[in-house]
Design a protein around this motif. Structure first.
Motif, PDB file in Angstrom:
ATOM      1  N   TYR A  28       0.711  -9.739   3.910  1.00 16.11           N
ATOM      2  CA  TYR A  28       1.432  -9.699   2.501  1.00 16.11           C
ATOM      3  C   TYR A  28       0.756 -10.319   1.553  1.00 16.11           C
ATOM      4  CZ  TYR A  28       5.054  -7.621   5.347  1.00 16.11           C
ATOM      5  OH  TYR A  28       5.710  -6.783   6.167  1.00 16.11           O
ATOM      6  N   ALA A  73       3.522  -2.445  -3.633  1.00 21.37           N
ATOM      7  CA  ALA A  73       4.528  -1.756  -2.689  1.00 21.37           C
ATOM      8  C   ALA A  73       5.421  -0.897  -3.764  1.00 21.37           C
ATOM      9  CB  ALA A  73       5.061  -2.784  -2.103  1.00 21.37           C
ATOM     10  N   LEU A 127       6.784   2.030  -1.500  1.00 22.43           N
ATOM     11  CA  LEU A 127       6.744   1.668   0.071  1.00 22.43           C
ATOM     12  C   LEU A 127       8.114   2.036   0.895  1.00 22.43           C
ATOM     13  CD1 LEU A 127       5.169   0.490   2.481  1.00 22.43           C
ATOM     14  CD2 LEU A 127       5.896  -1.945   1.905  1.00 22.43           C
ATOM     15  N   PRO A 163       9.853  -0.621   6.026  1.00 15.78           N
ATOM     16  CA  PRO A 163       8.696  -1.018   5.421  1.00 15.78           C
ATOM     17  C   PRO A 163       7.938  -1.906   6.090  1.00 15.78           C
ATOM     18  CG  PRO A 163      10.781  -1.184   3.938  1.00 15.78           C
ATOM     19  CD  PRO A 163      10.998  -1.078   5.032  1.00 15.78           C
ATOM     20  N   VAL A 205       3.812  -1.491   7.092  1.00 19.88           N
ATOM     21  CA  VAL A 205       2.730  -2.532   6.665  1.00 19.88           C
ATOM     22  C   VAL A 205       1.951  -2.746   8.054  1.00 19.88           C
ATOM     23  CG1 VAL A 205       2.123  -4.882   6.054  1.00 19.88           C
ATOM     24  CG2 VAL A 205       4.095  -3.717   4.737  1.00 19.88           C
ATOM     25  N   LEU A 258      -2.241   1.056   2.822  1.00 26.36           N
ATOM     26  CA  LEU A 258      -0.999   1.558   2.688  1.00 26.36           C
ATOM     27  C   LEU A 258      -0.706   2.955   2.389  1.00 26.36           C
ATOM     28  CD1 LEU A 258       0.091  -1.786   0.692  1.00 26.36           C
ATOM     29  CD2 LEU A 258       0.979  -1.199   3.015  1.00 26.36           C
TER      30      LEU A 258
END
Length: 385
Positions: free
Chosen positions: A207, A236, A241, A252, A256, A340
């Protein structure tokens, strides 16, 4: 002597007397005129003298008044190149007057008003940007304005590459900013103030979004990491996302994790959607197949690369997808926006394997059957793999 002679004599005497009287009278009147002239001159000279004195007073006062007014209208200002250095920080929300007072306090400008005048003349009163700036002391206000241009801000420009593990990200931040790596490590562990999304489960790995950042000198390690998390949150939101994960039947956090594997395994951006499809096909296959991703094994071992040995694939570890079904517990690297998007939009296909057949060119090829996979492995070995 007759009367005529007498009258003549008397008349002569009277005339003489009158002449004398006129003469005496004329002398008195002449003296009066002179006295009046002297008095008139006195009346004229006194006001003139008073006027001269008053004009002198007013003139002297006017001169000093001019000097005072000049000082009031033209504030103190330095000349020359100045000396020494000082770092000035413009805080968010500060206006030009507040900055001017700080500059005067720090000895940069001679007076706050000289700076406010100079910045107004430059049309920059509302263009000051928050940040840190290096200035000399005792410089003209106009020079201070030039040195506070947005392009003169001090910052550390740090590029965090896609696919770095968190440990490598922290090392890069420490190197580029001059801060001890232990400060970043401590900030990463105390993730409560980083505004991580709830699905991150309090873990920063995956993250800390890879991008180029500009950090001010006084930015703390925690603030830097928070900026990276903020960038992740923005991305995101941009790629939706949460909505995309729900549509794919995943959380979510799982997206990731998938994106992190895609990022670690892909040699080229164009291969990412296909790699994502391989992961989904293995997860959705009945019975479910193990992912068998070398990158997860290397993460478990603290090593690098995407080619684990047979012995390494036997390692007991939650992140070893050769031994465990499903996804690993968390991301293995920090994925970028391409990874992503690939995880949210996998390509269509029935592939179950992929092989980087040419390590030098990073070309990845895909197989749907075991026979095709063996062909790709043979090509990989021919190319020195």
């Amino acid at each position: 002597m007759n009367d005529l002679d007498l009258n003549t004599l008397l008349g002569a005497e009277d005339d003489e007397g009158q002449t004398r009287r006129r003469t005496r009278g004329s002398s008195k009147r002449g003296d009066g005129r002179r006295r009046r002239r002297r008095r008139n001159r006195g009346r004229f000279l006194a006001p003139l003298l008073a006027f001269v004195v008053l004009a002198g007073i007013i003139g002297g006062g006017g001169y000093y008044g001019y000097l005072w007014l000049s000082d009031a209208l033209v504030p103190d200002d330095y000349t020359g190149q100045g000396a020494g250095e000082v770092v000035i920080e413009i805080k968010d929300g500060q206006n030009a007057s507040e900055v001017a007072e700080e500059l005067e306090r720090q000895g940069v400008v001679a007076s706050a008003r000289a700076f406010t005048n100079a910045i107004a003349n430059a049309g920059m009163s509302d263009k000051l940007q928050p940040g840190s700036y290096k200035l000399r002391k005792q410089i003209p206000a106009a020079s201070a304005v030039e040195m506070l241009a947005p392009g003169k801000r001090l910052f550390a420009k740090v590029t965090i590459k896609e696919g770095l593990r968190l440990s490598d990200t922290l090392t890069t931040l420490a190197k580029e900013t001059g801060r001890p790596v232990k400060e970043f490590t401590a900030a990463a562990k105390d993730a409560g103030d980083l505004d991580l999304p709830s699905y991150a489960k309090g873990k920063l790995e995956g993250y800390a979004f890879p991008a180029t950042y500009e950090f001010q000198p006084k930015t703390t390690p925690a603030q830097m990491l928070a900026q990276m998390v903020q960038r992740f949150n923005q991305t995101a939101e941009k790629v939706d996302l949460e909505g995309g994960a729900k549509a794919l039947g995943h959380t979510p956090h799982e997206i990731v994790v998938i994106a992190s594997i895609v990022q670690a395994e892909a040699g080229r951006t164009e291969d990412m959607p296909k790699i994502a499809r391989v992961i989904y096909n293995r997860l959705e296959r009945k019975p479910q197949m193990k992912l068998e991703m070398d990158s997860t094994v290397m993460y478990a071992l603290g090593k690098y690369g995407t080619a684990a040995t047979f012995a390494e694939t036997k390692t007991k570890h939650p992140y070893n997808t050769y031994r465990n079904l499903g996804l690993p517990p968390g991301p293995i690297v920090n994925p970028g926006d391409h990874a992503l998007e690939a995880a949210l939009n996998p390509a269509k296909g029935d592939w179950l394997w992929f092989v980087a057949t040419d390590p030098k060119s990073n070309v990845t090829k895909f197989a749907s059957t075991e026979a095709q996979r063996q062909e790709l492995l043979a090509e990989y070995r021919r190319n020195g793999g």
